[in-house]
Design an enzyme around this catalytic site. Structure first.
Site, PDB file in Angstrom:
ATOM      1  N   GLU A 164      -2.618   8.293   8.408  1.00 28.69           N
ATOM      2  CA  GLU A 164      -1.153   8.191   8.516  1.00 28.69           C
ATOM      3  C   GLU A 164      -0.639   8.991   9.713  1.00 28.69           C
ATOM      4  O   GLU A 164       0.340   8.612  10.342  1.00 28.69           O
ATOM      5  CB  GLU A 164      -0.475   8.726   7.238  1.00 28.69           C
ATOM      6  CG  GLU A 164      -0.671   7.869   6.012  1.00 28.69           C
ATOM      7  CD  GLU A 164       0.107   6.551   6.033  1.00 28.69           C
ATOM      8  OE1 GLU A 164       1.247   6.536   6.511  1.00 28.69           O
ATOM      9  OE2 GLU A 164      -0.468   5.542   5.571  1.00 28.69           O
ATOM     10  N   ASP A 222       0.869  -1.189   0.000  1.00 25.21           N
ATOM     11  CA  ASP A 222       0.000   0.000   0.000  1.00 25.21           C
ATOM     12  C   ASP A 222       0.899   1.231   0.000  1.00 25.21           C
ATOM     13  O   ASP A 222       2.092   1.145   0.285  1.00 25.21           O
ATOM     14  CB  ASP A 222      -0.908  -0.001   1.246  1.00 25.21           C
ATOM     15  CG  ASP A 222      -1.853   1.205   1.287  1.00 25.21           C
ATOM     16  OD1 ASP A 222      -2.370   1.607   0.229  1.00 25.21           O
ATOM     17  OD2 ASP A 222      -2.081   1.751   2.386  1.00 25.21           O
TER      18      ASP A 222
HETATM   19  N1  DGL Z   1      -4.882   3.255   0.826  1.00 27.40           N
HETATM   20  C1  DGL Z   1      -4.950   3.676  -0.498  1.00 27.40           C
HETATM   21  C2  DGL Z   1      -6.224   3.257  -1.198  1.00 27.40           C
HETATM   22  O1  DGL Z   1      -6.729   2.234  -0.884  1.00 27.40           O
HETATM   23  C3  DGL Z   1      -4.434   4.969  -0.939  1.00 27.40           C
HETATM   24  C4  DGL Z   1      -4.415   6.171  -0.090  1.00 27.40           C
HETATM   25  C5  DGL Z   1      -3.499   7.190  -0.728  1.00 27.40           C
HETATM   26  O2  DGL Z   1      -2.299   6.934  -0.732  1.00 27.40           O
HETATM   27  O3  DGL Z   1      -3.975   8.203  -1.242  1.00 27.40           O
HETATM   28  O4  DGL Z   1      -6.723   3.884  -2.084  1.00 27.40           O
END
Ligand code: DGL
Length: 270
Positions: free
Chosen positions: A151, A10
């Site tokens: 975060e 991720d």
């Molecule tokens: N966790 C990510 C998603 O599922 C992305 C979040 C990001 O980095 O903007 O879309």
């Protein structure tokens, strides 16, 4: 049977919501989790940038011995799934917002989708809605900045509620009764989202489905680790100490976190 790790990736720590489901379903697996913290968020970047970076990370995890790559990020899946499948030798499992089950379960036929700008702009998302949204109203709600909030370790409280309000307000107005958590980070603030939307709104995410798919693919390939106690290790391109502190809060227990340098695309400053 294989004790090679399951690679999970991720932009940051959001994909740990998927890793948690994999851990539950497949407790003997070693999970190698990659958080690309130096480059988070992906959601506001160009499709091309996310595709290139995802390829860099996918190759890196493959070189570290991953037997399968789980892209635990809707944004990276939307931008890079086809490219990853084309360029990697290992199977690649991607994520998409759970529009299909949401449309099925919505009594009013009104579904909201909370996701990043990148996910909602992707062709994959457009295809998903045209394939499964028939007969329902699907309201897309981009939530720029919300993944960063997770975060930062802001998982509850007034500050979170204040940041959430503009996104949930529009969904409340739209009268949706089912909301898709279309970004893996949002699962960690599920309670606050649920409270803000009200008790009559049901929330749906894709973590459980991805864990089941991972199990099916490893079983088909004869690569399930079916004995012994597995583990979860985190690699991050960000500062290991800071990442470890937030991980402990969202996971409930400390997990090993190691800093890795994976050069590639330059971080784009805000
Ligand atoms: N966790 C990510 C998603 O599922 C992305 C979040 C990001 O980095 O903007 O879309």
């Amino acid at each position: 049977m294989s004790h090679a790790p399951v690679g999970v990736f991720d932009s940051g720590i959001g994909g740990l919501s998927v890793a948690r489901e994999i851990r539950r379903a497949l407790p003997s697996e070693e999970i190698l989790y990659f958080a690309d913290t130096a480059y988070v968020p992906y959601g506001d970047r160009t499709t091309e940038w996310v595709r290139n970076r995802s390829l860099t990370v996918g190759r890196y995890l493959q070189e570290r011995g991953a037997k399968v790559l789980v892209v635990a990020c809707n944004t990276a899946s939307g931008a890079a799934l086809e490219a990853l499948r084309e360029h990697l030798a290992v199977p690649v499992i991607g994520l998409e917002p759970a529009v299909k089950p949401a449309v099925r379960e919505s009594a009013a036929g009104r579904v909201g989708v909370m996701a990043t700008t990148g996910t909602l702009r992707s062709d994959r998302y457009a295809r998903l809605v045209s394939a499964h949204g028939t007969g329902a109203t699907v309201v897309a709600q981009a939530c720029p900045g919300l993944a960063d909030t997770v975060e930062e370790g802001i998982l509850a409280g007034e500050e979170l509620d204040r940041r959430l309000e503009p996104f949930v307000a529009q969904l409340r107005e739209a009268g949706v009764d089912t909301v898709v958590l279309g970004c893996t980070h949002y699962v960690f603030i599920r309670d606050a989202i649920a409270r803000a939307l009200g008790p009559e709104v049901r929330l749906i995410d894709s973590g459980g489905a991805i864990a089941r798919q991972t199990e099916r693919i490893l079983r088909e390939r004869g690569e399930l680790a079916d004995a012994g106690e597995g583990s979860l290790r985190i690699l991050t391109t960000g500062p290991a100490h800071e990442v470890a502190a937030v991980v402990t809060r969202i996971w409930g227990d400390p997990l090993p976190v190691e800093h890795v340098h994976v050069p590639g695309e330059e971080p784009i400053s805000a």
